[in-house]
Enzyme design. Sequence first.
Site, PDB file in Angstrom:
ATOM      1  N   LYS A   1     -13.726   0.736  16.020  1.00  0.00           N
ATOM      2  CA  LYS A   1     -12.430   0.033  16.018  1.00  0.00           C
ATOM      3  C   LYS A   1     -11.886  -0.146  17.435  1.00  0.00           C
ATOM      4  CE  LYS A   1     -10.899   0.560  11.511  1.00  0.00           C
ATOM      5  NZ  LYS A   1     -10.287   1.319  10.459  1.00  0.00           N
TER       6      LYS A   1
ATOM      7  N   PRO B   1      -2.847 -11.647  10.352  1.00  0.00           N
ATOM      8  CA  PRO B   1      -3.132 -11.423  11.774  1.00  0.00           C
ATOM      9  C   PRO B   1      -3.286  -9.935  12.038  1.00  0.00           C
ATOM     10  CG  PRO B   1      -0.810 -11.930  11.451  1.00  0.00           C
ATOM     11  CD  PRO B   1      -1.490 -12.145  10.131  1.00  0.00           C
TER      12      PRO B   1
ATOM     13  N   ASN C   1       0.841  -1.207   0.000  1.00  0.00           N
ATOM     14  CA  ASN C   1       0.000   0.000   0.000  1.00  0.00           C
ATOM     15  C   ASN C   1       0.873   1.252   0.000  1.00  0.00           C
ATOM     16  OD1 ASN C   1       0.554   0.806   2.853  1.00  0.00           O
ATOM     17  ND2 ASN C   1      -0.373  -1.202   3.225  1.00  0.00           N
TER      18      ASN C   1
ATOM     19  N   LYS D   1     -11.142  -3.867  18.503  1.00  0.00           N
ATOM     20  CA  LYS D   1      -9.753  -4.300  18.679  1.00  0.00           C
ATOM     21  C   LYS D   1      -9.314  -4.305  20.141  1.00  0.00           C
ATOM     22  CE  LYS D   1      -8.548  -3.123  14.029  1.00  0.00           C
ATOM     23  NZ  LYS D   1      -7.457  -3.227  13.089  1.00  0.00           N
TER      24      LYS D   1
ATOM     25  N   LYS E   1       9.105 -17.467  -9.888  1.00  0.00           N
ATOM     26  CA  LYS E   1       8.384 -16.394 -10.575  1.00  0.00           C
ATOM     27  C   LYS E   1       7.274 -16.988 -11.448  1.00  0.00           C
ATOM     28  CE  LYS E   1       8.959 -12.583 -13.726  1.00  0.00           C
ATOM     29  NZ  LYS E   1       9.676 -12.146 -14.893  1.00  0.00           N
TER      30      LYS E   1
ATOM     31  N   ASP F   1      -4.267  -6.100   5.026  1.00  0.00           N
ATOM     32  CA  ASP F   1      -5.275  -6.943   5.670  1.00  0.00           C
ATOM     33  C   ASP F   1      -5.216  -8.381   5.156  1.00  0.00           C
ATOM     34  OD1 ASP F   1      -6.470  -5.012   7.374  1.00  0.00           O
ATOM     35  OD2 ASP F   1      -7.378  -4.071   5.621  1.00  0.00           O
TER      36      ASP F   1
HETATM   37  N1  CTP Z   1      -3.799  -3.037  12.154  1.00  0.00           N
HETATM   38  C1  CTP Z   1      -2.972  -4.045  12.594  1.00  0.00           C
HETATM   39  N2  CTP Z   1      -2.958  -5.249  11.934  1.00  0.00           N
HETATM   40  C2  CTP Z   1      -3.763  -5.454  10.879  1.00  0.00           C
HETATM   41  C3  CTP Z   1      -4.610  -4.414  10.405  1.00  0.00           C
HETATM   42  C4  CTP Z   1      -4.588  -3.223  11.067  1.00  0.00           C
HETATM   43  O1  CTP Z   1      -2.234  -3.855  13.573  1.00  0.00           O
HETATM   44  N3  CTP Z   1      -3.723  -6.621  10.257  1.00  0.00           N
HETATM   45  C5  CTP Z   1      -3.809  -1.781  12.898  1.00  0.00           C
HETATM   46  C6  CTP Z   1      -3.234  -0.575  12.198  1.00  0.00           C
HETATM   47  O2  CTP Z   1      -1.859  -0.439  12.468  1.00  0.00           O
HETATM   48  C7  CTP Z   1      -4.054   0.555  12.812  1.00  0.00           C
HETATM   49  C8  CTP Z   1      -5.400  -0.094  13.099  1.00  0.00           C
HETATM   50  O3  CTP Z   1      -5.161  -1.480  13.135  1.00  0.00           O
HETATM   51  O4  CTP Z   1      -3.508   0.946  14.041  1.00  0.00           O
HETATM   52  C9  CTP Z   1      -6.497   0.201  12.148  1.00  0.00           C
HETATM   53  O5  CTP Z   1      -6.109   0.002  10.838  1.00  0.00           O
HETATM   54  P1  CTP Z   1      -7.114   0.284   9.632  1.00  0.00           P
HETATM   55  O6  CTP Z   1      -6.454  -0.043   8.363  1.00  0.00           O
HETATM   56  O7  CTP Z   1      -7.689   1.651   9.785  1.00  0.00           O
HETATM   57  O8  CTP Z   1      -8.283  -0.692   9.947  1.00  0.00           O
HETATM   58  P2  CTP Z   1      -8.522  -2.177   9.624  1.00  0.00           P
HETATM   59  O9  CTP Z   1      -8.408  -2.974  10.876  1.00  0.00           O
HETATM   60  O10 CTP Z   1      -7.672  -2.633   8.509  1.00  0.00           O
HETATM   61  O11 CTP Z   1     -10.065  -2.167   9.216  1.00  0.00           O
HETATM   62  P3  CTP Z   1     -10.749  -1.635   7.863  1.00  0.00           P
HETATM   63  O12 CTP Z   1      -9.771  -1.853   6.767  1.00  0.00           O
HETATM   64  O13 CTP Z   1     -11.949  -2.474   7.782  1.00  0.00           O
HETATM   65  O14 CTP Z   1     -11.085  -0.188   8.093  1.00  0.00           O
END
Ligand code: CTP
Length: 400
Positions: free
Chosen positions: A336, A302, A207, A340, A285, A275
């Site tokens: 969130k 995770p 990303n 979380k 490859k 994610d």
């Molecule tokens: N985060 C994490 N591990 C993941 C996904 C996210 O530790 N696998 C943490 C990010 O570092 C951030 C928070 O979770 O502190 C929220 O990340 P965000 O991308 O906003 O949310 P997501 O959990 O990915 O949810 P969504 O994409 O549905 O908004």
Amino acid sequence: MSDKRVLLIIGGGIAAYKSLELIRLLAKAGVKSRAILTKAGAEFVTPLSVGALTGDKVYQELFDLTAEAEMGHIELSRAADLVVVAPATADLMAKAANGLANDLASTALLATDKRVLMAPAMNVRMWEHAATQRNLARLHADGVRFVGPDAGEMACGEYGPGRMAEPEAIKAAILALLSDGPLKGKHALVTAGPTVEAIDPVRFLSNRSSGKQGYAIAAALANLGAEVTLVSGPTTLAAPAGVNRVDVESAREMLAACEAALPADVAICVAAVADWRPGAAAAEKIKKDKSGTPAISLTENPDILATLSKLGKKRPRLVIGFAAETNDVEAHARAKIAKKGCDWIVANDVSGDVMGGAENEVLLIKRDSAEAWPRMAKEAVGWKLAAEIAKFLTAKVRRK
Ligand code: CTP
């Protein structure tokens, strides 16, 4: 702060008028300022107005016999607890980076044994010029701290980074640097940057995260005296001074590195963790052959923030997440926290130019409050958040 003193070097830039406001804000916080006004600085603000606000003599010339008799330039540079350059012009940065000492300001910077904080201010092209960026990197390596510059409309009509940070943000950085390391003895764990999830040995999913916000937070925490472990996905940034950086690529590596870094007093998950990852990375490859366009099936990664929040005995006392949202920012961020199990969320709207950009506009959401911070440089968000963390971790009464 009542016995603290800064030496404020005011360079020649249109932003010099903001330094008058800075002197006032510092005085309100009990910090005394003594000022050096450069020749160019005096084209923008008068010694009279600077002196009226500092309540002290304004130092201007290197070879001023009266001033030298009162206080030599070496003593002037050492009598303060902190040296602040605001506005730090391209010229002042270049002099400091190269150790020049041909006027009072540059001599004071070379002679000081105190920490130095610079608030750069210049035209965007001057800021982006290779020479200024080279000087910036050198000054970083020499241990100089920075706040700003902000991006925005400039006095010259151009747009971009180069505007001096707002006085409030500079004040926050100064107070943090003067506060004698309130986080000494505390361990902070910070995740930053993107994660990279392999499809095959040469391709990956990732990303646009630059890592700037997480690095700024790690730097500010280290400046407050914390021992900082920065678990970072691939970025182009140099590790901030005094920070222990652990390089990782995938989400699973990031989680393992975080678990290995425990125990920690505070964990701040700033990383943009992918994610999902390709179910199984191909060992070789993937070739364009007769089997047509390959389909990538994804597996969920995770959640590092949720894992750290639900650790039980090993859980850091304070766990902070970031929420990257494009709509209904506060509602999504609150959901969130609940989902979380973290304590605070720093929520930002990423529909604009935040990802990869130099600035951020955030909402700090705690379980029972929400505070909107104005748009500011990512370093300034780092300073402010580090100050909030220090306040929480050093509070006498332990909050639930
Ligand atoms: N985060 C994490 N591990 C993941 C996904 C996210 O530790 N696998 C943490 C990010 O570092 C951030 C928070 O979770 O502190 C929220 O990340 P965000 O991308 O906003 O949310 P997501 O959990 O990915 O949810 P969504 O994409 O549905 O908004």
